[in-house]
Design a protein around this motif. Structure first.
Motif, PDB file in Angstrom:
ATOM      1  N   UNK A 121       7.648  12.936  -0.648  1.00 54.05           N
ATOM      2  CA  UNK A 121       7.966  11.763   0.166  1.00 54.05           C
ATOM      3  C   UNK A 121       6.727  10.881   0.253  1.00 54.05           C
ATOM      4  N   UNK A 122       6.912   9.615  -0.041  1.00 50.34           N
ATOM      5  CA  UNK A 122       5.840   8.638   0.035  1.00 50.34           C
ATOM      6  C   UNK A 122       6.360   7.426   0.799  1.00 50.34           C
ATOM      7  N   UNK A 123       5.456   6.586   1.208  1.00 50.52           N
ATOM      8  CA  UNK A 123       5.829   5.369   1.905  1.00 50.52           C
ATOM      9  C   UNK A 123       5.126   4.182   1.291  1.00 50.52           C
ATOM     10  N   UNK A 124       5.712   3.018   1.431  1.00 51.84           N
ATOM     11  CA  UNK A 124       5.114   1.790   0.927  1.00 51.84           C
ATOM     12  C   UNK A 124       5.038   0.810   2.086  1.00 51.84           C
ATOM     13  N   UNK A 125       3.798   0.418   2.449  1.00 52.91           N
ATOM     14  CA  UNK A 125       3.571  -0.515   3.556  1.00 52.91           C
ATOM     15  C   UNK A 125       3.443  -1.931   3.015  1.00 52.91           C
ATOM     16  N   UNK A 126       4.114  -2.858   3.653  1.00 54.72           N
ATOM     17  CA  UNK A 126       4.062  -4.260   3.258  1.00 54.72           C
ATOM     18  C   UNK A 126       2.984  -4.961   4.089  1.00 54.72           C
ATOM     19  N   UNK A 127       1.944  -5.453   3.406  1.00 51.79           N
ATOM     20  CA  UNK A 127       0.837  -6.146   4.064  1.00 51.79           C
ATOM     21  C   UNK A 127       0.997  -7.642   3.802  1.00 51.79           C
ATOM     22  N   UNK A 128       1.170  -8.390   4.859  1.00 49.74           N
ATOM     23  CA  UNK A 128       1.412  -9.830   4.731  1.00 49.74           C
ATOM     24  C   UNK A 128       0.091 -10.577   4.552  1.00 49.74           C
ATOM     25  N   UNK A 129       0.117 -11.718   3.868  1.00 50.24           N
ATOM     26  CA  UNK A 129      -1.117 -12.485   3.661  1.00 50.24           C
ATOM     27  C   UNK A 129      -1.586 -13.177   4.938  1.00 50.24           C
ATOM     28  N   UNK A 130      -2.888 -13.413   5.011  1.00 51.13           N
ATOM     29  CA  UNK A 130      -3.534 -14.149   6.109  1.00 51.13           C
ATOM     30  C   UNK A 130      -3.238 -13.547   7.478  1.00 51.13           C
ATOM     31  N   UNK A 154      10.251   6.589   0.147  1.00 54.03           N
ATOM     32  CA  UNK A 154      10.865   6.877  -1.139  1.00 54.03           C
ATOM     33  C   UNK A 154      10.304   8.196  -1.657  1.00 54.03           C
ATOM     34  N   UNK A 155      10.916   8.738  -2.692  1.00 54.45           N
ATOM     35  CA  UNK A 155      10.427   9.959  -3.333  1.00 54.45           C
ATOM     36  C   UNK A 155       9.779   9.582  -4.659  1.00 54.45           C
ATOM     37  N   UNK A 156       8.577  10.142  -4.902  1.00 57.52           N
ATOM     38  CA  UNK A 156       7.908   9.882  -6.176  1.00 57.52           C
ATOM     39  C   UNK A 156       8.502  10.762  -7.275  1.00 57.52           C
ATOM     40  N   UNK A 157       7.949  10.662  -8.489  1.00 56.29           N
ATOM     41  CA  UNK A 157       8.501  11.405  -9.633  1.00 56.29           C
ATOM     42  C   UNK A 157       8.411  12.914  -9.471  1.00 56.29           C
ATOM     43  N   UNK A 198       0.860  -1.180   0.000  1.00 61.40           N
ATOM     44  CA  UNK A 198       0.000   0.000   0.000  1.00 61.40           C
ATOM     45  C   UNK A 198       0.896   1.230   0.000  1.00 61.40           C
ATOM     46  N   UNK A 199       0.663   2.127  -0.963  1.00 60.78           N
ATOM     47  CA  UNK A 199       1.421   3.382  -1.025  1.00 60.78           C
ATOM     48  C   UNK A 199       0.687   4.463  -0.249  1.00 60.78           C
ATOM     49  N   UNK A 200       1.459   5.268   0.496  1.00 63.03           N
ATOM     50  CA  UNK A 200       0.876   6.312   1.332  1.00 63.03           C
ATOM     51  C   UNK A 200       1.651   7.614   1.169  1.00 63.03           C
ATOM     52  N   UNK A 201       0.954   8.729   1.329  1.00 63.77           N
ATOM     53  CA  UNK A 201       1.582  10.051   1.227  1.00 63.77           C
ATOM     54  C   UNK A 201       1.965  10.557   2.611  1.00 63.77           C
ATOM     55  N   UNK A 202       3.010  11.358   2.658  1.00 55.32           N
ATOM     56  CA  UNK A 202       3.474  11.992   3.882  1.00 55.32           C
ATOM     57  C   UNK A 202       3.422  13.508   3.715  1.00 55.32           C
ATOM     58  N   UNK A 203       3.377  14.220   4.825  1.00 51.92           N
ATOM     59  CA  UNK A 203       3.511  15.669   4.788  1.00 51.92           C
ATOM     60  C   UNK A 203       5.012  15.987   4.732  1.00 51.92           C
ATOM     61  N   UNK A 204       5.388  17.238   4.439  1.00 49.18           N
ATOM     62  CA  UNK A 204       6.818  17.574   4.398  1.00 49.18           C
ATOM     63  C   UNK A 204       7.545  17.314   5.719  1.00 49.18           C
ATOM     64  N   UNK A 205       6.834  17.379   6.843  1.00 52.15           N
ATOM     65  CA  UNK A 205       7.489  17.114   8.126  1.00 52.15           C
ATOM     66  C   UNK A 205       7.340  15.653   8.559  1.00 52.15           C
TER      67      UNK A 205
END
Length: 190
Positions: A152-161, A145-148, A117-124
């Motif tokens: 600043x964005x984040x990527x959350x890893x969601x595990x199955x089950x 990570x930084x988008x194009x 899941x990709x998420x947005x962050x504020x500058x702070x």
């Protein structure tokens, strides 16, 4: 000699099989004026003390203005259940009550494979939601990570089950207008 940093603390007692997490609701007018979310959630760390088979958690919040009240969100996890409550922390201490925190919650359950899941962050580096692993009680920390566009964005890893709980603070335009009026009237009083 006074301490340079003033803290406000509150305690929560967990019975066996329970795990309470606390979040501070922060308001940021400057971020809102830049097009970001007005509200964000900050997970509070706790110190645990075992007493008579129970776990007492002590949460500390930094006090910026002794006259301010802080909105607190409590999420208590137990076997296959989650309990959500809100309260106010001020100089008198913590009291549980229905606050005007515009909070939504839900769950994520993925039975396929690993999902991101990709998420947005504020500058702070703040965000208006938190994803909690309901089995461990830990917050899912995104990889940043930084988008194009350089945001600043984040990527959350969601595990199955595995069930996750999502807490999000949002604010309607009407409530935001009310908050802006309150901010302006407080500034004119000073």
């Amino acid at each position: 000699m006074d301490s340079l940093l003033q803290m406000n603390k509150f305690e929560v007692v967990d019975l066996p099989g329970m795990n309470t997490l606390a979040f501070l609701v922060e308001r940021d007018l400057e971020a809102y004026n830049q097009g970001y979310s007005f509200l964000s959630l900050e997970k509070l760390r706790s110190v645990e003390v075992r007493e008579e088979g129970q776990i007492k958690k002590i949460f500390n919040v930094l006090i910026e203005d002794p006259e301010d009240e802080d909105d607190i969100v409590l999420l208590t996890l137990s076997d296959n259940k989650a309990f959500l409550s809100t309260g106010i922390l001020d100089k008198e201490g913590f009291r549980t009550e229905a606050t005007n925190v515009p909070l939504t919650y839900g769950s994520i359950y993925n039975s396929e494979g690993i999902e991101y899941k990709d998420v947005a962050y504020t500058p702070d580096m703040k965000r208006n939601f938190s994803i909690i692993d309901s089995q461990t009680g830990e917050e899912v920390k995104p990889s940043l990570y930084r988008d194009e566009y350089g945001n600043v964005r984040g990527r959350c890893k969601i595990m199955p089950n595995r069930p996750y709980i999502v807490l999000e603070v949002t604010i309607s335009e009407e409530d935001m207008a009310r908050n802006l009026l309150n901010e302006q009237s407080e500034d004119s009083i000073v």
